[in-house]
Design an enzyme around this catalytic site. Structure first.
Site, PDB file in Angstrom:
ATOM      1  N   GLU A 317     -12.184  -2.636  -2.205  1.00  0.00           N
ATOM      2  CA  GLU A 317     -12.773  -1.667  -3.130  1.00  0.00           C
ATOM      3  C   GLU A 317     -13.427  -2.383  -4.313  1.00  0.00           C
ATOM      4  O   GLU A 317     -14.512  -1.993  -4.766  1.00  0.00           O
ATOM      5  CB  GLU A 317     -11.716  -0.684  -3.620  1.00  0.00           C
ATOM      6  CG  GLU A 317     -12.300   0.437  -4.455  1.00  0.00           C
ATOM      7  CD  GLU A 317     -11.297   1.519  -4.813  1.00  0.00           C
ATOM      8  OE1 GLU A 317     -11.731   2.593  -5.283  1.00  0.00           O
ATOM      9  OE2 GLU A 317     -10.081   1.296  -4.637  1.00  0.00           O
ATOM     10  N   HIS A 343       0.213   7.835  -3.813  1.00  0.00           N
ATOM     11  CA  HIS A 343      -0.924   8.138  -2.944  1.00  0.00           C
ATOM     12  C   HIS A 343      -0.678   9.464  -2.229  1.00  0.00           C
ATOM     13  O   HIS A 343       0.206   9.563  -1.380  1.00  0.00           O
ATOM     14  CB  HIS A 343      -1.135   7.011  -1.946  1.00  0.00           C
ATOM     15  CG  HIS A 343      -2.393   7.130  -1.157  1.00  0.00           C
ATOM     16  ND1 HIS A 343      -3.287   8.167  -1.306  1.00  0.00           N
ATOM     17  CD2 HIS A 343      -2.923   6.308  -0.195  1.00  0.00           C
ATOM     18  CE1 HIS A 343      -4.298   8.007  -0.476  1.00  0.00           C
ATOM     19  NE2 HIS A 343      -4.100   6.885   0.206  1.00  0.00           N
TER      20      HIS A 343
END
Length: 416
Positions: A317, A343
């Site tokens: 990322e 998450h």
């Protein structure tokens, strides 16, 4: 034909940091960690001891005692978030009666659906015979039921579906709703994601693939971009946004949090779980969102990153942001609110969409908490440990999912 403008007029959430938008946003601004010991089941024989659970949630109070019994936990979360978001948008029964609900979409993602119910009913079937499982088993567990139940409650007869794109789903839902309104198919939408699979099978599956942290200290567990990270912390909850065509919102006097201006979605076409090397797919997705918004990379001031706390995700990322934003990547403020929420899988993009809208609305950029040992491969400004009072013009929320799914949305500060 000119593209129509789309704004956010309502927010709702249930997540590990709080059971309402106000409670959750206050916790995020204070850097509260929502991670703790798993209470949903006995972890004596499990390597994974921690999760980010929703706390003190009573569906009988938040939703309805009778109706909630027919809903899986992820749908209960979605319904609670929808009730809050619709009320926040001023969509009372009288207000709904005055608008065309055949042009009101319901787009709510779930990555897995009612997995705990599947486990419970399978155990019941083995004990009593499978003809004795609950008659609500199928409609409780299927991933589209959060969207269906919300549409039924409010009489929303527009486009209704559930993007099942793993951890990108909540962002896909917001982006798809944005495009449908912008391009004239709908006037309004409620969009986001919901998830609840903190269960022996759900956690066990992620544990066996070595995706989850084995940490026992809640403050050293969900560690995006930290060199000491050991995997993600599984969370649960829901985040929903009411999106609306600008003139439609103005005509009914709705308050506006932010404008939605860009959306990108693509696929790595590389691997079932790992991102493409160098973050190639994520970078292309971000560039797609920038092009869709018609803005230069330098216009974006903040990114709510996917930031799961796995080595592959965080590095790829970071590389994707550098590719998409060039030298401006080093001037961007970036944070992962997963450091607080864990998450949430299919709900992650919905909850992070709520936080990103509020970041623009209030001029406050949340921190990445518990970031103590920076990873040399992740060398951007991840707002470690302290949030920032700063007003930016544009903010991006991006999500990456198993199967190579990538999604990114761009919001713009609303100036009124």
């Amino acid at each position: 034909m000119d593209k129509r403008r789309v704004v956010i007029t309502g927010l709702g959430t249930v997540n590990p940091t709080g059971n309402t938008v106000a409670e959750s946003w206050a916790a995020v601004k204070n850097g509260v960690c929502g991670v703790g010991p798993i209470t949903h089941y006995d972890t004596a024989d499990s390597k994974t001891k921690l999760a980010a659970e929703v706390k003190d949630f009573d569906p009988a109070v938040r939703v309805d005692k009778r109706e909630s019994r027919k809903m899986a936990r992820f749908t209960q979360f979605a319904m609670a978030a929808a009730i809050e978001a619709m009320a926040d948008a001023g969509l009372t029964p009288e207000a709904l009666a005055a608008i065309d609900c055949t042009r009101f979409a319901t787009i709510v993602s779930a990555g897995i659906g009612g997995l705990p119910n599947m486990e419970e009913e399978h155990a019941k079937g083995e004990q009593k015979g499978f003809d004795r499982v609950s008659p609500f088993f199928v409609p409780m567990t299927i991933a589209n039921m959060a969207a269906g139940q919300i549409a039924i409650r409010y009489g929303l007869k527009g486009y209704c579906y559930a993007p099942v794109t793993a951890c990108a789903g909540g962002t896909n839902a917001i982006g798809d709703a944005f495009h449908r309104i912008r391009d004239g198919y709908d006037d309004m939408a409620i969009a986001g994601g919901a998830e609840s699979c903190i269960s022996p099978l759900g956690v066990g599956g992620f544990t066996s693939m070595k995706a989850l942290t084995a940490a026992t200290d809640p403050n050293r567990a969900s560690l995006p971009f930290d060199a000491e990270r050991g995997g993600f912390v599984i969370g649960e909850g829901a985040g929903l946004l009411v999106l609306e065509e600008l003139e439609h919102a103005k005509a009914r006097g709705a308050k506006i949090y932010a404008e939605v201006v860009g959306y990108g979605a693509n696929c790595d076409a590389h691997h079932i779980t790992a991102p493409a090397p160098g973050g190639e797919g994520g970078a292309a997705c971000m560039q797609m969102a920038l092009a869709d918004a018609g803005i230069a990379p330098e216009a974006v001031g903040y990114i709510n990153a996917h930031g799961t706390g796995t080595h592959l995700n965080d590095v790829c990322e970071t590389q994707a942001i550098k590719t998409a934003f060039g030298s401006h990547a080093y001037k961007l403020h970036i944070s992962s609110t997963k450091s607080m929420t864990g998450h949430l899988l299919g709900a992650a993009g919905g909850v992070e969409g709520v936080f990103t809208a509020l970041a623009l609305h209030e001029g406050y950029l949340p921190a990445t908490i518990n970031l103590k040992t920076p990873d040399p491969e992740c060398d951007l400004d991840y707002l470690p440990n302290e949030g920032l009072n700063e007003q930016v013009e544009y903010a991006m929320s991006d999500s990456l999912g198993f199967g190579g799914h990538n999604a990114a949305v761009i919001f713009k500060r609303w100036e009124g």
